[in-house]
Design a protein around this motif. Structure first.
Motif, PDB file in Angstrom:
ATOM      1  N   THR A 100       0.845  -1.196   0.000  1.00 22.94           N
ATOM      2  CA  THR A 100       0.000   0.000   0.000  1.00 22.94           C
ATOM      3  C   THR A 100       0.874   1.237   0.000  1.00 22.94           C
ATOM      4  O   THR A 100       2.054   1.184   0.344  1.00 22.94           O
ATOM      5  N   ASP A 109      -1.282   8.961  11.245  1.00 24.38           N
ATOM      6  CA  ASP A 109      -1.615   7.544  11.095  1.00 24.38           C
ATOM      7  C   ASP A 109      -1.682   7.160   9.620  1.00 24.38           C
ATOM      8  O   ASP A 109      -2.004   7.988   8.762  1.00 24.38           O
ATOM      9  N   ASN A 111      -3.366   4.039   7.085  1.00 26.74           N
ATOM     10  CA  ASN A 111      -4.260   2.890   7.012  1.00 26.74           C
ATOM     11  C   ASN A 111      -3.545   1.742   6.293  1.00 26.74           C
ATOM     12  O   ASN A 111      -3.170   1.855   5.127  1.00 26.74           O
ATOM     13  N   PRO A 113      -3.375  -2.508   5.282  1.00 37.66           N
ATOM     14  CA  PRO A 113      -4.199  -3.708   5.141  1.00 37.66           C
ATOM     15  C   PRO A 113      -4.057  -4.648   6.341  1.00 37.66           C
ATOM     16  O   PRO A 113      -2.963  -4.864   6.859  1.00 37.66           O
ATOM     17  N   LEU A 114      -5.181  -5.175   6.793  1.00 42.32           N
ATOM     18  CA  LEU A 114      -5.311  -6.100   7.921  1.00 42.32           C
ATOM     19  C   LEU A 114      -5.101  -5.424   9.277  1.00 42.32           C
ATOM     20  O   LEU A 114      -5.758  -5.779  10.261  1.00 42.32           O
ATOM     21  N   LEU A 115      -4.203  -4.459   9.361  1.00 42.21           N
ATOM     22  CA  LEU A 115      -3.876  -3.841  10.646  1.00 42.21           C
ATOM     23  C   LEU A 115      -4.733  -2.629  10.963  1.00 42.21           C
ATOM     24  O   LEU A 115      -4.891  -2.256  12.123  1.00 42.21           O
ATOM     25  N   GLY A 116      -5.268  -1.988   9.919  1.00 42.76           N
ATOM     26  CA  GLY A 116      -6.052  -0.776  10.150  1.00 42.76           C
ATOM     27  C   GLY A 116      -5.165   0.443  10.277  1.00 42.76           C
ATOM     28  O   GLY A 116      -4.097   0.542   9.671  1.00 42.76           O
ATOM     29  N   SER A 117      -5.573   1.390  11.097  1.00 41.21           N
ATOM     30  CA  SER A 117      -4.872   2.663  11.250  1.00 41.21           C
ATOM     31  C   SER A 117      -3.695   2.499  12.224  1.00 41.21           C
ATOM     32  O   SER A 117      -3.887   2.150  13.389  1.00 41.21           O
TER      33      SER A 117
END
Length: 244
Positions: A100, A109, A111, A113-117
């Motif tokens: 990403t 922060d 964003n 993938p899978l982990l979020g922010s």
């Protein structure tokens, strides 16, 4: 009489042997020509077919797994700290769906993938990669290899007021995201006016403890005295007016 007969017998034997040898060599030549005839005809029909032979093949062992290749980014000063609106790319080796890139939001922060922010502001790119490696290792990946690259800096600026040619908001050069020299900042603002007082410059700087007011004598700096003064992003510079 007997000697002449023996001599003639020997001469006849030699002549017969020579004829036999000649005949044998002729048959060998004919046999060789017949053995080469099919290949000669094939070469005439399909050029190059007679010369073609299956080539030996060699297998190349698979390349060993390596770390992710960094995506092209900007030149990053040593120890550069990520901040809000910096654009970064996250590359997870052998996991294209997890790659990403984006800008850190105003809170710092990103964003992921899978982990979020995930909060990355205040970290170097190396520290950010270590942080993401730790988080992915907990629940999702086994020994992940992660690279974080800075793609572009957030727009950083300073404000310069008072006796300069072009007062206002000025964007920091991308080559100096951490700040620029005060004399360079004044030059970017068009230099001093006729009534400027370079020895009477104030710099307001906001930090965690509130606003800080710094007084700078740029006349001394221009003479090579007193070292230099670094203008940081967010600073407000005011160039005083001469008192006649």
């Amino acid at each position: 009489m007997i000697i002449r007969w023996a001599s003639g017998l020997r001469s006849g034997f030699k002549l017969g042997l020579n004829r036999l040898r000649a005949g044998t060599e002729g048959w060998l030549a004919i046999a060789l020509a017949l053995s080469l005839l099919p290949e000669f005809l094939l070469a005439q029909i399909v050029p190059g077919a007679a010369a073609s032979r299956p080539a030996a093949t060699t297998s190349t062992p698979p390349a060993a797994a390596s770390a992710p290749t960094p995506i092209g980014g900007v030149s990053v000063p040593a120890g550069y700290i990520l901040g809000p609106n910096d654009q970064v790319a996250v590359d997870v080796f052998d996991e294209p769906d997890l790659r990403t890139n984006g800008r850190l939001n105003p809170e710092g922060d990103l964003n992921v993938p899978l982990l979020g922010s995930i909060h990355l502001a205040g970290l170097t790119t190396t520290q950010a990669a270590s942080r993401l490696t730790e988080l992915y290792s907990r629940d999702y990946l086994v020994k992940p290899k992660i690279n974080v690259t800075l793609l572009s800096y957030a727009k950083r600026h300073f404000v310069i007021l008072g006796q300069v040619g072009h007062a206002g908001i000025i964007e920091m050069p991308e080559s100096s995201p951490g700040g620029i020299d005060l004399l360079e900042a004044i030059a970017m603002a068009g230099g001093y006016t006729r009534i400027a007082a370079p020895e009477r410059i104030t710099v307001r700087r906001h930090n965690a403890n509130g606003d800080q007011i710094l007084k700078v004598n740029a006349k001394r700096l221009a003479k090579g005295k007193g070292g230099g003064f670094l203008v940081e992003p967010g600073d407000t510079i005011t160039v005083g007016e001469s008192i006649f």
